[in-house]
Design a protein around this motif. Structure first.
Motif, PDB file in Angstrom:
ATOM      1  N   ASP A  18       0.809  -1.222   0.000  1.00 26.62           N
ATOM      2  CA  ASP A  18       0.000   0.000   0.000  1.00 26.62           C
ATOM      3  C   ASP A  18       0.843   1.274   0.000  1.00 26.62           C
ATOM      4  O   ASP A  18       0.550   2.239   0.715  1.00 26.62           O
ATOM      5  CB  ASP A  18      -0.973   0.008   1.187  1.00 26.62           C
ATOM      6  CG  ASP A  18      -2.203  -0.850   0.897  1.00 26.62           C
ATOM      7  OD1 ASP A  18      -2.585  -0.960  -0.281  1.00 26.62           O
ATOM      8  OD2 ASP A  18      -2.762  -1.400   1.863  1.00 26.62           O
ATOM      9  N   LEU A  20       2.324   4.314  -2.339  1.00 27.37           N
ATOM     10  CA  LEU A  20       2.181   5.030  -3.607  1.00 27.37           C
ATOM     11  C   LEU A  20       3.489   5.755  -3.894  1.00 27.37           C
ATOM     12  O   LEU A  20       3.978   6.526  -3.052  1.00 27.37           O
ATOM     13  CB  LEU A  20       1.029   6.043  -3.492  1.00 27.37           C
ATOM     14  CG  LEU A  20       0.808   6.941  -4.705  1.00 27.37           C
ATOM     15  CD1 LEU A  20       0.329   6.131  -5.905  1.00 27.37           C
ATOM     16  CD2 LEU A  20      -0.216   8.029  -4.365  1.00 27.37           C
ATOM     17  N   ASN A  27       8.556  13.149  -4.350  1.00 26.96           N
ATOM     18  CA  ASN A  27       9.516  12.497  -3.458  1.00 26.96           C
ATOM     19  C   ASN A  27      10.944  12.361  -3.995  1.00 26.96           C
ATOM     20  O   ASN A  27      11.825  11.867  -3.291  1.00 26.96           O
ATOM     21  CB  ASN A  27       9.005  11.108  -3.046  1.00 26.96           C
ATOM     22  CG  ASN A  27       7.795  11.192  -2.132  1.00 26.96           C
ATOM     23  OD1 ASN A  27       6.819  10.500  -2.345  1.00 26.96           O
ATOM     24  ND2 ASN A  27       7.851  12.055  -1.140  1.00 26.96           N
ATOM     25  N   PHE A 126       2.882  12.723   3.079  1.00 23.79           N
ATOM     26  CA  PHE A 126       1.937  11.606   3.124  1.00 23.79           C
ATOM     27  C   PHE A 126       1.420  11.423   4.539  1.00 23.79           C
ATOM     28  O   PHE A 126       2.125  11.710   5.504  1.00 23.79           O
ATOM     29  CB  PHE A 126       2.635  10.301   2.725  1.00 23.79           C
ATOM     30  CG  PHE A 126       2.602  10.009   1.251  1.00 23.79           C
ATOM     31  CD1 PHE A 126       1.569   9.273   0.706  1.00 23.79           C
ATOM     32  CD2 PHE A 126       3.614  10.477   0.417  1.00 23.79           C
ATOM     33  CE1 PHE A 126       1.534   8.993  -0.650  1.00 23.79           C
ATOM     34  CE2 PHE A 126       3.593  10.199  -0.942  1.00 23.79           C
ATOM     35  CZ  PHE A 126       2.540   9.452  -1.477  1.00 23.79           C
ATOM     36  N   ALA A 128      -0.076   8.116   6.584  1.00 24.06           N
ATOM     37  CA  ALA A 128      -0.410   6.684   6.555  1.00 24.06           C
ATOM     38  C   ALA A 128      -0.905   6.290   7.946  1.00 24.06           C
ATOM     39  O   ALA A 128      -2.092   6.430   8.254  1.00 24.06           O
ATOM     40  CB  ALA A 128       0.816   5.882   6.112  1.00 24.06           C
ATOM     41  N   GLY A 130       0.198   7.756  10.696  1.00 19.13           N
ATOM     42  CA  GLY A 130       0.216   8.950  11.534  1.00 19.13           C
ATOM     43  C   GLY A 130       1.449   9.079  12.407  1.00 19.13           C
ATOM     44  O   GLY A 130       1.541   9.997  13.227  1.00 19.13           O
ATOM     45  N   GLN A 131       2.430   8.203  12.208  1.00 22.84           N
ATOM     46  CA  GLN A 131       3.624   8.223  13.063  1.00 22.84           C
ATOM     47  C   GLN A 131       4.388   9.551  12.992  1.00 22.84           C
ATOM     48  O   GLN A 131       4.790  10.086  14.019  1.00 22.84           O
ATOM     49  CB  GLN A 131       4.557   7.091  12.654  1.00 22.84           C
ATOM     50  CG  GLN A 131       4.086   5.736  13.108  1.00 22.84           C
ATOM     51  CD  GLN A 131       4.430   5.502  14.569  1.00 22.84           C
ATOM     52  OE1 GLN A 131       5.574   5.621  14.969  1.00 22.84           O
ATOM     53  NE2 GLN A 131       3.441   5.204  15.370  1.00 22.84           N
ATOM     54  N   ALA A 132       4.582  10.047  11.786  1.00 18.40           N
ATOM     55  CA  ALA A 132       5.347  11.290  11.625  1.00 18.40           C
ATOM     56  C   ALA A 132       4.621  12.446  12.304  1.00 18.40           C
ATOM     57  O   ALA A 132       5.219  13.224  13.064  1.00 18.40           O
ATOM     58  CB  ALA A 132       5.573  11.587  10.140  1.00 18.40           C
TER      59      ALA A 132
HETATM   60  P1  5GP Z   1       2.977   7.783   8.744  1.00 12.76           P
HETATM   61  O1  5GP Z   1       4.008   8.373   9.640  1.00 12.76           O
HETATM   62  O2  5GP Z   1       1.693   8.564   8.676  1.00 12.76           O
HETATM   63  O3  5GP Z   1       2.731   6.329   9.046  1.00 12.76           O
HETATM   64  O4  5GP Z   1       3.594   7.784   7.286  1.00 12.76           O
HETATM   65  C1  5GP Z   1       3.881   9.022   6.710  1.00 12.76           C
HETATM   66  C2  5GP Z   1       5.311   9.112   6.266  1.00 12.76           C
HETATM   67  O5  5GP Z   1       5.722   7.902   5.629  1.00 12.76           O
HETATM   68  C3  5GP Z   1       5.434  10.218   5.263  1.00 12.76           C
HETATM   69  O6  5GP Z   1       6.239  11.235   5.803  1.00 12.76           O
HETATM   70  C4  5GP Z   1       6.084   9.587   4.045  1.00 12.76           C
HETATM   71  O7  5GP Z   1       7.445   9.940   4.006  1.00 12.76           O
HETATM   72  C5  5GP Z   1       5.997   8.106   4.276  1.00 12.76           C
HETATM   73  N1  5GP Z   1       4.905   7.453   3.511  1.00 12.76           N
HETATM   74  C6  5GP Z   1       3.823   6.822   4.027  1.00 12.76           C
HETATM   75  N2  5GP Z   1       3.087   6.269   3.076  1.00 12.76           N
HETATM   76  C7  5GP Z   1       3.694   6.556   1.912  1.00 12.76           C
HETATM   77  C8  5GP Z   1       3.393   6.242   0.531  1.00 12.76           C
HETATM   78  O8  5GP Z   1       2.408   5.568   0.186  1.00 12.76           O
HETATM   79  N3  5GP Z   1       4.262   6.737  -0.395  1.00 12.76           N
HETATM   80  C9  5GP Z   1       5.364   7.467  -0.066  1.00 12.76           C
HETATM   81  N4  5GP Z   1       6.127   7.899  -1.069  1.00 12.76           N
HETATM   82  N5  5GP Z   1       5.675   7.779   1.208  1.00 12.76           N
HETATM   83  C10 5GP Z   1       4.849   7.330   2.197  1.00 12.76           C
END
Ligand code: 5GP
Length: 192
Positions: A18, A20, A27, A126, A128, A130-132
């Motif tokens: 999942d 993209l 990116n 992005f 996903a 929500g960790q960041a």
């Molecule tokens: P989260 O921290 O919300 O789980 O994921 C967000 C971070 O993961 C974003 O800063 C991004 O760098 C990376 N990321 C998450 N999902 C994707 C995706 O589908 N494509 C890309 N290119 N980066 C993602």
């Protein structure tokens, strides 16, 4: 944001897990005109919120964040990713699990760039799990500044991050919302 959705349709590739890939405009290669339009949209959405600073995480959050800062006329601070740190006295730190790399990173921001009187907009490329964003919210808690909202370029709405942010009562504005990446196809929420 129609222009962004069209660009994702034209140039995005769906990878396994999942993910993209949008290396064509966000990116890796970056499209400055599209980034400017993204910054303009975030600046409009948060125009009345008296934002004093924008924070993001290196490296892919920097382009949309800087374009938003340009149009809100506020400084942009990007959290740095470090593997380990010994001297952390002058830094705010939080742990973030990377969605794409499945590694743990410590993110850090120097204490000198944020104060408790700041009103901050969080921007990222992005969303996903929500960790960041939650790492940046952890820094907000430490530094005691207000978070006016979160602006995301591409939200994967079928993953839990968006709901978790909204459950905390935090304003979330995402410019493209993806409902599904099933079978290698990008389906937007707006297609409903
Ligand atoms: P989260 O921290 O919300 O789980 O994921 C967000 C971070 O993961 C974003 O800063 C991004 O760098 C990376 N990321 C998450 N999902 C994707 C995706 O589908 N494509 C890309 N290119 N980066 C993602």
């Amino acid at each position: 944001m129609k222009e962004l959705e069209e660009r994702i349709k034209a140039d995005g590739t769906v990878l396994s897990g999942d993910v993209l890939k949008v290396d064509q405009f966000l990116n890796h290669q970056v499209d400055p005109d599209l980034m400017f339009a993204i910054g303009q949209r975030f600046a409009q959405l948060f125009a009345d919120n008296n934002i004093t600073k924008i924070i993001t995480v290196e490296s892919s959050g920097i382009a949309p964040a800087i374009m938003t800062g340009l149009q809100l006329h506020v400084p942009v601070i990007f959290a740095r990713k470090h593997k380990s740190l010994t001297l952390t006295d002058d830094l705010y730190t939080a742990n973030v699990r990377s969605f794409t790399k499945q590694t743990d990173n410590q993110i850090t921001i120097s204490k000198k760039y944020l104060t408790s009187s700041d009103n901050v907009l969080i921007i990222d490329d992005f969303l996903a799990n929500g960790q960041a964003v939650f790492g940046l919210l952890e820094i907000a808690k430490q530094a005691k500044f207000n978070v006016a909202g979160v602006g995301i370029v591409i939200e994967k709405s079928f993953q839990p991050g968006a709901q978790k942010i909204k459950d905390q009562g935090i304003r979330l504005e995402s410019l493209a919302k993806i409902k599904s990446l099933a079978d290698g196809q990008v389906t937007f929420m707006s297609a409903e």
